[in-house]
Design a protein around this motif. Structure first.
Motif, PDB file in Angstrom:
ATOM      1  N   TYR A 149      -8.604   9.631   3.619  1.00 57.12           N
ATOM      2  CA  TYR A 149      -8.677   9.180   2.227  1.00 57.12           C
ATOM      3  C   TYR A 149     -10.016   9.471   1.550  1.00 57.12           C
ATOM      4  CZ  TYR A 149      -4.228   6.982   3.143  1.00 57.12           C
ATOM      5  OH  TYR A 149      -2.906   6.780   3.464  1.00 57.12           O
ATOM      6  N   GLY A 150     -10.949  10.013   2.302  1.00 57.74           N
ATOM      7  CA  GLY A 150     -12.208  10.422   1.705  1.00 57.74           C
ATOM      8  C   GLY A 150     -13.081   9.282   1.235  1.00 57.74           C
ATOM      9  N   GLU A 151     -12.962   8.117   1.861  1.00 59.32           N
ATOM     10  CA  GLU A 151     -13.802   6.978   1.503  1.00 59.32           C
ATOM     11  C   GLU A 151     -13.848   5.987   2.657  1.00 59.32           C
ATOM     12  OE1 GLU A 151     -11.831   3.988  -1.275  1.00 59.32           O
ATOM     13  OE2 GLU A 151     -10.646   5.796  -1.684  1.00 59.32           O
ATOM     14  N   ARG A 152     -14.747   5.039   2.541  1.00 63.00           N
ATOM     15  CA  ARG A 152     -14.886   4.010   3.573  1.00 63.00           C
ATOM     16  C   ARG A 152     -13.883   2.893   3.280  1.00 63.00           C
ATOM     17  NH1 ARG A 152     -18.143   2.266   7.558  1.00 63.00           N
ATOM     18  NH2 ARG A 152     -19.267   4.245   7.450  1.00 63.00           N
ATOM     19  N   LEU A 153     -13.122   2.493   4.283  1.00 63.54           N
ATOM     20  CA  LEU A 153     -12.086   1.482   4.113  1.00 63.54           C
ATOM     21  C   LEU A 153     -12.470   0.175   4.804  1.00 63.54           C
ATOM     22  CD1 LEU A 153      -8.810   3.550   4.727  1.00 63.54           C
ATOM     23  CD2 LEU A 153     -10.013   3.132   2.569  1.00 63.54           C
ATOM     24  N   LEU A 154     -12.167  -0.915   4.138  1.00 63.20           N
ATOM     25  CA  LEU A 154     -12.275  -2.258   4.717  1.00 63.20           C
ATOM     26  C   LEU A 154     -10.884  -2.867   4.619  1.00 63.20           C
ATOM     27  CD1 LEU A 154     -13.882  -4.687   5.819  1.00 63.20           C
ATOM     28  CD2 LEU A 154     -14.398  -5.298   3.441  1.00 63.20           C
ATOM     29  N   VAL A 155     -10.217  -3.011   5.754  1.00 63.53           N
ATOM     30  CA  VAL A 155      -8.805  -3.388   5.786  1.00 63.53           C
ATOM     31  C   VAL A 155      -8.663  -4.770   6.397  1.00 63.53           C
ATOM     32  CG1 VAL A 155      -6.508  -2.759   6.606  1.00 63.53           C
ATOM     33  CG2 VAL A 155      -8.146  -0.962   5.997  1.00 63.53           C
ATOM     34  N   HIS A 156      -8.205  -5.732   5.593  1.00 62.73           N
ATOM     35  CA  HIS A 156      -8.035  -7.106   6.054  1.00 62.73           C
ATOM     36  C   HIS A 156      -6.569  -7.378   6.367  1.00 62.73           C
ATOM     37  CE1 HIS A 156     -11.932  -9.077   4.270  1.00 62.73           C
ATOM     38  NE2 HIS A 156     -12.167  -8.138   5.166  1.00 62.73           N
ATOM     39  N   HIS A 157      -6.036  -6.697   7.363  1.00 64.14           N
ATOM     40  CA  HIS A 157      -4.637  -6.896   7.694  1.00 64.14           C
ATOM     41  C   HIS A 157      -4.419  -6.821   9.202  1.00 64.14           C
ATOM     42  CE1 HIS A 157      -3.422  -7.095   3.562  1.00 64.14           C
ATOM     43  NE2 HIS A 157      -3.990  -5.944   3.291  1.00 64.14           N
ATOM     44  N   TRP A 158      -3.320  -7.443   9.614  1.00 65.58           N
ATOM     45  CA  TRP A 158      -2.977  -7.636  11.023  1.00 65.58           C
ATOM     46  C   TRP A 158      -2.916  -6.323  11.784  1.00 65.58           C
ATOM     47  CZ3 TRP A 158       1.130  -6.359  14.233  1.00 65.58           C
ATOM     48  CH2 TRP A 158       1.372  -7.184  15.346  1.00 65.58           C
ATOM     49  N   TYR A 211      -1.498  -0.426   7.116  1.00 62.16           N
ATOM     50  CA  TYR A 211      -0.149  -0.998   6.965  1.00 62.16           C
ATOM     51  C   TYR A 211      -0.238  -2.512   6.936  1.00 62.16           C
ATOM     52  CZ  TYR A 211       4.363  -2.885   8.402  1.00 62.16           C
ATOM     53  OH  TYR A 211       5.514  -3.625   8.476  1.00 62.16           O
ATOM     54  N   PHE A 212       0.571  -3.123   6.076  1.00 63.32           N
ATOM     55  CA  PHE A 212       0.709  -4.582   6.129  1.00 63.32           C
ATOM     56  C   PHE A 212       2.058  -4.975   5.548  1.00 63.32           C
ATOM     57  CE2 PHE A 212      -1.226  -3.954   1.954  1.00 63.32           C
ATOM     58  CZ  PHE A 212      -0.498  -4.808   1.135  1.00 63.32           C
ATOM     59  N   TRP A 213       2.407  -6.221   5.766  1.00 65.77           N
ATOM     60  CA  TRP A 213       3.661  -6.748   5.223  1.00 65.77           C
ATOM     61  C   TRP A 213       3.437  -8.166   4.731  1.00 65.77           C
ATOM     62  CZ3 TRP A 213       2.328  -7.364  10.207  1.00 65.77           C
ATOM     63  CH2 TRP A 213       2.564  -8.618  10.792  1.00 65.77           C
ATOM     64  N   SER A 214       4.339  -8.627   3.899  1.00 71.91           N
ATOM     65  CA  SER A 214       4.287  -9.989   3.392  1.00 71.91           C
ATOM     66  C   SER A 214       5.708 -10.465   3.152  1.00 71.91           C
ATOM     67  CB  SER A 214       3.485 -10.039   2.083  1.00 71.91           C
ATOM     68  OG  SER A 214       3.481 -11.353   1.529  1.00 71.91           O
ATOM     69  N   VAL A 274       8.115  -7.514   1.825  1.00 75.01           N
ATOM     70  CA  VAL A 274       7.291  -6.530   1.132  1.00 75.01           C
ATOM     71  C   VAL A 274       6.426  -5.817   2.164  1.00 75.01           C
ATOM     72  CG1 VAL A 274       5.593  -6.160  -0.702  1.00 75.01           C
ATOM     73  CG2 VAL A 274       7.220  -8.055  -0.877  1.00 75.01           C
ATOM     74  N   GLN A 275       6.456  -4.491   2.155  1.00 77.04           N
ATOM     75  CA  GLN A 275       5.670  -3.701   3.098  1.00 77.04           C
ATOM     76  C   GLN A 275       4.872  -2.643   2.338  1.00 77.04           C
ATOM     77  OE1 GLN A 275       9.392  -2.808   5.428  1.00 77.04           O
ATOM     78  NE2 GLN A 275       7.981  -2.973   7.157  1.00 77.04           N
ATOM     79  N   TYR A 276       3.683  -2.380   2.851  1.00 78.27           N
ATOM     80  CA  TYR A 276       2.813  -1.386   2.221  1.00 78.27           C
ATOM     81  C   TYR A 276       2.200  -0.515   3.306  1.00 78.27           C
ATOM     82  CZ  TYR A 276      -1.124   0.574  -0.453  1.00 78.27           C
ATOM     83  OH  TYR A 276      -2.019   1.421  -1.053  1.00 78.27           O
ATOM     84  N   ALA A 277       2.136   0.786   3.043  1.00 68.88           N
ATOM     85  CA  ALA A 277       1.472   1.705   3.968  1.00 68.88           C
ATOM     86  C   ALA A 277       0.622   2.672   3.158  1.00 68.88           C
ATOM     87  CB  ALA A 277       2.484   2.473   4.810  1.00 68.88           C
ATOM     88  N   GLY A 278      -0.551   3.010   3.702  1.00 69.54           N
ATOM     89  CA  GLY A 278      -1.421   3.996   3.072  1.00 69.54           C
ATOM     90  C   GLY A 278      -2.531   3.388   2.247  1.00 69.54           C
ATOM     91  N   HIS A 279      -2.983   4.163   1.241  1.00 67.33           N
ATOM     92  CA  HIS A 279      -4.094   3.764   0.378  1.00 67.33           C
ATOM     93  C   HIS A 279      -3.949   4.557  -0.916  1.00 67.33           C
ATOM     94  CE1 HIS A 279      -8.048   2.263  -0.654  1.00 67.33           C
ATOM     95  NE2 HIS A 279      -8.511   3.490  -0.832  1.00 67.33           N
ATOM     96  N   LEU A 302       9.834   2.514   4.297  1.00 69.76           N
ATOM     97  CA  LEU A 302       8.508   2.278   4.866  1.00 69.76           C
ATOM     98  C   LEU A 302       8.341   3.033   6.175  1.00 69.76           C
ATOM     99  CD1 LEU A 302       6.528   0.598   6.904  1.00 69.76           C
ATOM    100  CD2 LEU A 302       5.843   0.804   4.515  1.00 69.76           C
ATOM    101  N   ALA A 303       9.329   2.947   7.050  1.00 71.94           N
ATOM    102  CA  ALA A 303       9.234   3.594   8.364  1.00 71.94           C
ATOM    103  C   ALA A 303       9.089   5.103   8.219  1.00 71.94           C
ATOM    104  CB  ALA A 303      10.448   3.243   9.212  1.00 71.94           C
ATOM    105  N   GLN A 304       9.905   5.695   7.349  1.00 72.12           N
ATOM    106  CA  GLN A 304       9.827   7.141   7.162  1.00 72.12           C
ATOM    107  C   GLN A 304       8.544   7.515   6.419  1.00 72.12           C
ATOM    108  OE1 GLN A 304      13.409   8.629   5.327  1.00 72.12           O
ATOM    109  NE2 GLN A 304      14.745   7.740   6.889  1.00 72.12           N
TER     110      GLN A 304
END
Length: 399
Positions: free
Chosen positions: A273-282, A313-316, A323-328, A368-370
């Motif tokens: 992603y060309g940047e520094r990531l701070l990911v607060h997820h399981w 990746y995270f879900w809620s 609700v699921q999210y993947a990527g940035h 989400l899986a694909q």
């Protein structure tokens, strides 16, 4: 080996070290007195009383992992290879920082009766009887944790008002056109969502907004975000970033010799992603330890360093929706919808230069899986085909 932090990242690091063949001593130091536990159930089963605890199913004795629980770490002296605790110093050869994040408190609420956070097992235990008594509850913050707690409170039969300073839920996480439709979910569940609502102060029995509105509250739950739990590293010489996080490299090493960092407390550079990531997820706390363990063991055997560059990746689970999210998506240049947000199931895809970089799936786990695999492969997509919700995501690739 000493690992500081007995949450998901710390426990998984200790376990991964054994899985990678590490035979030396491994000590897990945790501030809480409880057996190490998983956090996602706290806002669901534990909170609603359908589960008593969420302890990890790990045989620490069988794996030869020592537990030092109820032992808060106060400081770090990298030059001496020692941690400072109230019970005395803890020496280490190699150290992993896995202290996670801590909830941001609402100013002026310390000591106010009836004000709660939801981060620890003790927090959930204190909130369980509040829900059982079906209090009128005010939730401050319409982020992920606010929505999940509001969902549980409604399931328990509580009257719920959620106040959010921004103009929509999840304002700090998702673009307006994606987050705005989620506001209807609150009303559908019977919760009241008040946006543009900034809290002036909290008093016993009420939340007072900056426009003078007084909202009755038998209890107040604050969910306005979290920050890396790194205050104890002040003066240690370990480099911290602008968000207070430990700055780790692509191999999850810190600026201090023989010190690694993983999970919610650390950021890492993402070449993807060309940047520094701070990911607060399981999932970050699950995946990162494998790289840390591989690099610790590999450094002793001359193996090349493993690089950490995951697809986040995270879900809620909120208001009857998964609700699921993947990527940035921060640098995406095109947004493609699969289905209408007024419906029960839809997906938003973000592209950059024609390649899938992120997606949010509501009730569409196959997308989400694909999509997660396609993001990892940097796959180019046909936007027109992608927009057809009846077409599998993988059938919208180019070439």
């Amino acid at each position: 080996m000493v690992v500081v932090g007995a949450g998901m990242a710390g426990v998984q690091t200790a376990v991964a070290l054994r899985e990678h063949g590490f035979t030396g001593s491994v000590t897990l130091v945790g501030a809480e007195p409880h057996q190490p536990y998983d956090r996602p159930p706290l806002s669901k089963a534990v909170l609603l009383g359908t589960a008593e605890h969420s302890a990890f199913d790990v045989d620490f004795d069988g794996l030869g992992i020592g537990l030092e629980l109820g032992r808060e770490v106060l400081g770090l002296r990298p030059g001496d290879h020692e941690l400072d605790t109230a019970a005395g110093p803890v020496p280490y050869d190699v150290l992993v920082l896995a202290t996670g994040a801590e909830p941001i408190r609402l100013p002026g609420t310390d000591g106010v009766p009836g004000v709660h956070l939801l981060r620890t097992l003790d927090d959930a235990e204190r909130l369980r009887p509040v829900l059982a008594r079906q209090h009128d509850i005010v939730v401050v913050g319409a982020g992920w944790i606010g929505a999940e707690f509001a969902t549980a409170a409604r399931e328990a039969g509580c009257a719920v008002t959620v106040v959010e300073a921004a103009d929509r839920p999840l304002a700090g996480t998702l673009p307006a056109e994606v987050a705005a439709p989620m506001a209807a979910w609150y009303a559908d569940s019977g919760a009241v969502l008040r946006t543009h609502a900034r809290v002036e102060h909290v008093e016993p029995g009420a939340v007072v907004l900056d426009d003078g509105t007084r909202i009755p509250a038998g209890a107040v739950v604050v969910g306005v975000g979290a920050r890396p739990a790194t205050g104890w590293l002040a003066g240690s010489g370990v480099e911290l970033g602008a968000r207070g996080e430990v700055v780790a490299d692509a191999h999850l090493r810190t600026s201090a010799s023989d010190v690694y960092a993983v999970g919610d407390c650390a950021s890492f550079p993402s070449a993807r992603y060309g940047e520094r990531l701070l990911v607060h997820h399981w999932d970050n706390a699950l995946q990162g330890p494998r790289v840390v363990a591989a690099n610790i063991v590999g450094s002793a055997t001359g193996q090349p360093d493993a690089v950490y560059d995951p697809v986040p990746y995270f879900w809620s689970e909120q208001f009857g929706r998964f609700v699921q999210y993947a990527g940035h998506h921060a640098r995406a240049d095109r947004t493609v919808w699969r289905g209408a947000p007024s419906g029960p199931a839809w997906t938003v895809c973000w592209l950059r230069e024609g390649r899938l970089v992120a997606l949010l799936a509501v009730g569409r786990p196959r997308d989400l899986a694909q999509g997660r695999r396609l993001i990892g492969a940097g796959t180019a997509m046909d936007p027109e085909l992608l927009a057809d919700p009846a077409r599998p995501l993988k059938a919208a690739t180019v070439g």
